[in-house]
Design a protein around this motif. Sequence first.
Motif, mmCIF file in Angstrom:
data_model
loop_
_atom_site.group_PDB
_atom_site.id
_atom_site.type_symbol
_atom_site.label_atom_id
_atom_site.label_comp_id
_atom_site.label_asym_id
_atom_site.label_seq_id
_atom_site.Cartn_x
_atom_site.Cartn_y
_atom_site.Cartn_z
ATOM 1 N N LEU A 54 1.204 -1.287 -0.142
ATOM 2 C CA LEU A 54 -0.115 -0.369 0.067
ATOM 3 C C LEU A 54 1.134 1.345 0.157
ATOM 4 O O LEU A 54 0.112 2.348 -0.210
ATOM 5 N N THR A 55 2.019 0.720 0.131
ATOM 6 C CA THR A 55 3.020 2.194 0.280
ATOM 7 C C THR A 55 4.075 2.161 -0.360
ATOM 8 O O THR A 55 5.120 1.018 -0.587
ATOM 9 N N SER A 116 -6.030 1.872 4.823
ATOM 10 C CA SER A 116 -5.008 2.760 4.331
ATOM 11 C C SER A 116 -4.097 2.003 4.516
ATOM 12 O O SER A 116 -4.505 1.105 5.822
#
Length: 553
Positions: A54-55, A116
């Motif tokens: 996700l990052t 997230s």
Amino acid sequence: MSDTAVSPDAPAAKVTLWTPFAYSVFRAIWIAGMVSNVGTWMQNVAGVWLVTMLTSSALLVALMQTATSLPSFLLSMPAGAMADLIDRRKLLLLTQGFMAVVATGLGALTLMNGISAYGVLGFTFLLGMGAALNAPIWQAVATELVPRPVLPSAITLNGVSNNIARAIGPAIGGAIIAYYSAGWVFILNGISFLGTWAVVYFWKRKPTVTSGPAENFIGALRAGMRYVQYSPAIYGVLVRTFAFAFGAAAMWGLVSVVVARKLHLSSGHYGVMLSWLGAGAITGALLMGRAGSRLTFNQRVLLGVLVFVGTNTALALVTQIYILYAVMFISGIAWLMVMTSFSTTVQLSVPRWVQARVISVYMLVFQAGLSVGSLVWGELADHLSLEIALLAAAGWMLASTLLALPFPMKSAEGLDLAPAEHWPDPTTKGPIDPDDGPVLVMVEYRIDPTDWAAFQAAAEKLKRLRLRDGALRAGVFSDVAQPTRITEFFYVATWGEHERQHHRFTREDQVVEARVRQFHRGPEEPRVTHFLSFPNTSNVEMATPIATLESQR
């Protein structure tokens, strides 16, 4: 499930690694704990890998370790105090239920694509809170389920449980992520907590019988910190623990980055890496029997630290995944050897009344090392490079071997920490409220001048015990008119706290007291006098005359 009647000092004819399984409650809780540990390691793999996807920030990935460890830094001490004051079974039911709800909630959000990287960090932090409250209780429970001679084997088996889970969990978690979704991993972890909750629910724990006035929460916290402060053996273990955890955090925090960014491999390879680590730890447990008779605690920790120097160096420089599998296997052996040495030393070095609190301080220091280390090595990886961060961690581990000189670790298996209970209650003129205070206790000796130096050395050790068990101040004075008349004093906040001192003094401490008293040359036993603040007040110091209560213990 009925409780096992276990005497804490019951002798065991021949203790092996498998002896704790002879105790039915330990066996049931161990199996439930292993299932829960499998779920936890599945969760760890899924959470770290999900954040990695996700990052693009290595710092956020490393902060997953911080999110897991930081709650222990914040909550370990309160958890330890609660575990010594409140029914541990009820606390376990609360923590297991809380973690089941959190894990299930994270799974549901992930399956709905509503999470997230920051959300995963937040839920991981909540799970860390549950684990922080649970861990001191879980470790302290082992002392209730097996006799003291069997405890080192029980501690090792608890490490085996975690590492079997480490070997199985990441592989299962990686497969579920690859074929389904990380969300299903989180759901399964929630179910594993419910299984442990059920086993604890049916455990019929015997109520703990306490001696002396009950402690309050704040007082219990202070007592735990004070015990650690005045226990050099425990203090040394804590220093060594922080140094090791700080350096080892580089592996835990950055291994997923090595796999994904440096080697460009999948989550399956990351899971296999952790599985090799767990397999090594299991192998280490099987080897501990022989190593335990040949290596001291100091040697085990030093050897483990040197292995982790090589681990961090290999993660920085080696690019062949199969070589790294072997490195992780050896690292698992070293990890179990070091962690069981730390944990066994702590649990065998403290009496039961303060055990959970000292364990909580140990776990706080360990998790603080992991949290701070993850942050530091993650920042270095982001701002310099992954290789520099890992090599710097290897350098730290190498330098930390020097701590063996000022902080050597000693075996605690032969200590007799049962309450001595050799002090009779003082004779008083009427009842005294436990909250009345402060209290001054004076013990008068007659010491020959030729023995002054030896007496002073022995009295200094006894002073540390007085401070450890509740005294705010302690010391020794001589009469200027009669130099052979020497008085030991210690000052306690309340009458109730002094009564607790009577029950905290162990048989091991009694040996120290006997060394002091052997220098007494008077015709009678040393005279003991108790002074209570006048007028009797609730723990308020006053510059007024002092009322006297005299007694012979």
